[in-house]
Design an enzyme around this catalytic site. Structure first.
Site, PDB file in Angstrom:
ATOM      1  N   VAL A  44      50.533  38.412  44.034  1.00 22.47           N
ATOM      2  CA  VAL A  44      50.663  39.862  43.945  1.00 22.47           C
ATOM      3  C   VAL A  44      51.169  40.391  45.284  1.00 22.47           C
ATOM      4  O   VAL A  44      50.631  40.065  46.339  1.00 22.47           O
ATOM      5  CB  VAL A  44      49.319  40.517  43.576  1.00 22.47           C
ATOM      6  CG1 VAL A  44      49.479  42.024  43.442  1.00 22.47           C
ATOM      7  CG2 VAL A  44      48.771  39.928  42.287  1.00 22.47           C
ATOM      8  N   ASP A 153      38.763  37.506  31.033  1.00 20.58           N
ATOM      9  CA  ASP A 153      38.543  37.231  32.454  1.00 20.58           C
ATOM     10  C   ASP A 153      37.895  38.439  33.133  1.00 20.58           C
ATOM     11  O   ASP A 153      38.292  38.855  34.214  1.00 20.58           O
ATOM     12  CB  ASP A 153      39.857  36.881  33.147  1.00 20.58           C
ATOM     13  CG  ASP A 153      39.625  36.161  34.485  1.00 20.58           C
ATOM     14  OD1 ASP A 153      38.507  35.646  34.691  1.00 20.58           O
ATOM     15  OD2 ASP A 153      40.551  36.122  35.307  1.00 20.58           O
TER      16      ASP A 153
END
Length: 447
Positions: A44, A153
């Site tokens: 990211v 998740d």
């Protein structure tokens, strides 16, 4: 943008992530500013969109010869699905594509910490604040559930906190992009370390078995982490943790803080039930309990508990009524009896008994407390005692009068014949044997 893992991920051979030193200057039209995180699904970056003049969080997955084609197809499919979501508690997906050998997702950049960093810094999250965070994420899951999306998740590092306190769920649905070979490694140390601490038992056995109830389990583990300052099962190695999630009863967060209300504990433990059928079946059902006004209240009345049981009777379930505990609500839903059973398990000192089915009724309005009145049985005992004492006193006086008349009756004189008795003297009425003479003005208590 938060990291994709609760801990730094150890580099693996053949990983598609770029190293920290190999930062591209641009991906597609996005100009890379800095690296802000990494995970099993990519790296990211903080990037700038020169076209729309906004800052984004750009998640990048580098395509290599080792990248499974199925993984690439799922990346695109999940990006399109995530772009359909529009919710204040879900990170917005602006764009996705494939440029210069990179798969990318342009996400809303949130300038705030993730929940894991907050827990690490503060130790525990206050109960009221934790309830609000869980409520907001449950709303996000409810929105995703309506579109058939399962996160798989849920964990503190995937919950971002905006500066205004809004909780935002990120990486929604990306766990589905892991193919079967990679999914089998989701619990391997060094790949997604920490995820196992929040994973539902059925998901650990097979990723295909995960559904929205698995997300609810993971959210329950996240809530426990906020309340207790630790993960639910933190002892032993990876195998021991998996076994604990599958077999050990959900722990009680009050071991860390006794001030946590029993109502909160009951909801957490139901979220963490081993069997999916024993959990909340949908996020909407969870929200119904989270929105109860008495969830965090320390004390309640017996009427509050009875109201839950009566509403459960209306739904066809056998109500359970009993002593006062710390769970309450004036407008309980059909799941009231289940919640009371959870309370009974979480608070063994409370005794519950089955009662007859009751008709639904509206909660009685709250009235100001009045001084307690004497118990009616106590008052009756006092009156009865006064009557008995008065009767004995009267008998004593009659006895004294009788003694004073002995000389007159038995002193040797002759009793005048009846005709000589003066007519103005009223004859003494004979007393009935065994009857006490009681003045008419002395109240007599009922038997």
């Amino acid at each position: 943008m938060a990291s994709d893992s609760s801990r730094p991920i150890a580099p693996r051979r053949g990983s598609s992530n770029e190293s920290a030193t190999n930062v591209p200057s641009q991906v597609g039209r996005y100009r890379i500013l800095k690296r802000i995180g990494s995970g099993g699904m990519g790296t990211v970056y903080l990037a700038e969109d020169p076209t729309l003049h906004r800052t984004v969080a750009l998640k990048v997955l580098v395509k290599t010869d080792n990248t499974p084609p199925n993984l690439i197809r799922r990346f695109h499919a999940e990006a399109k699905t995530a772009a359909m979501l529009r919710h204040p508690n879900i990170v917005t997906v602006f764009d996705s594509g494939d440029a210069d050998g990179h798969l990318f997702l342009a996400l809303e950049y949130i300038d705030g910490p993730d929940l894991e960093k907050v827990i690490r810094k503060n130790g525990r999250v206050p109960v009221e604040r934790s309830v609000e965070v869980i409520r907001q994420i449950a709303r996000a899951l409810d929105h995703a559930h309506a579109l058939g999306i399962v996160h798989r998740d849920i964990k503190p590092s995937n919950i971002l906190l905006r500066r205004d306190g809004t909780a935002t769920l990120t990486d929604l649905g990306l766990a589905r992009a892991i193919d079967e070979s990679a999914a089998s490694g989701i619990t391997r140390a060094g790949f997604t370390v920490g995820t196992v601490d929040y994973m539902a038992p059925e998901q650990a056995r097979s990723s295909k078995s995960a559904d929205v109830r698995s997300d609810i389990y993971s959210l329950g583990c996240t809530w426990f982490h906020m309340l207790a300052g630790r993960v639910p099962f933190n002892e032993g190695d990876l195998t021991n943790k998996l076994r604990a999630h599958a077999q050990s009863p959900p722990p009680d967060p009050r071991e860390a803080d006794q001030r946590i209300p029993s109502g909160v504990v009951a909801v957490v433990q139901r979220m963490m039930a081993k069997k999916p059928d024993d959990r909340y079946q949908t996020p909407a059902e969870l929200l119904a309990d989270l929105d109860r006004p008495g969830l965090c209240r320390k004390t309640v009345t017996a009427d509050d508990l009875r109201s839950l049981a009566e509403d459960a009777a209306d739904s066809g379930a056998m109500p359970i009524v009993g002593a006062v505990n710390e769970w309450s609500d004036e407008s309980a839903a059909a799941s009231g009896s289940t919640m009371i059973e959870s309370l009974a398990k979480s608070s063994p000192e409370i005794r519950f008994e089955e009662g007859p089915r009751a008709k639904p009724r509206k909660p009685a309005p709250t009235k100001s407390k009045k001084p307690a009145e004497p118990h009616r049985f106590e008052t009756a005992d006092k009156v009865r005692a006064a009557c008995v004492l008065g009767a004995f006193l009267m008998l004593f006086l009659i006895g004294l009068w009788a003694l004073s008349q002995l000389d007159r009756w038995f002193g040797g004189g002759t009793i005048p014949p009846p005709e000589t008795v003066p007519t103005d003297v009223e004859p003494l009425a004979p007393a009935n044997p065994g009857t006490d003479v009681v003045p008419s003005d002395v109240p007599i208590a009922p038997p």
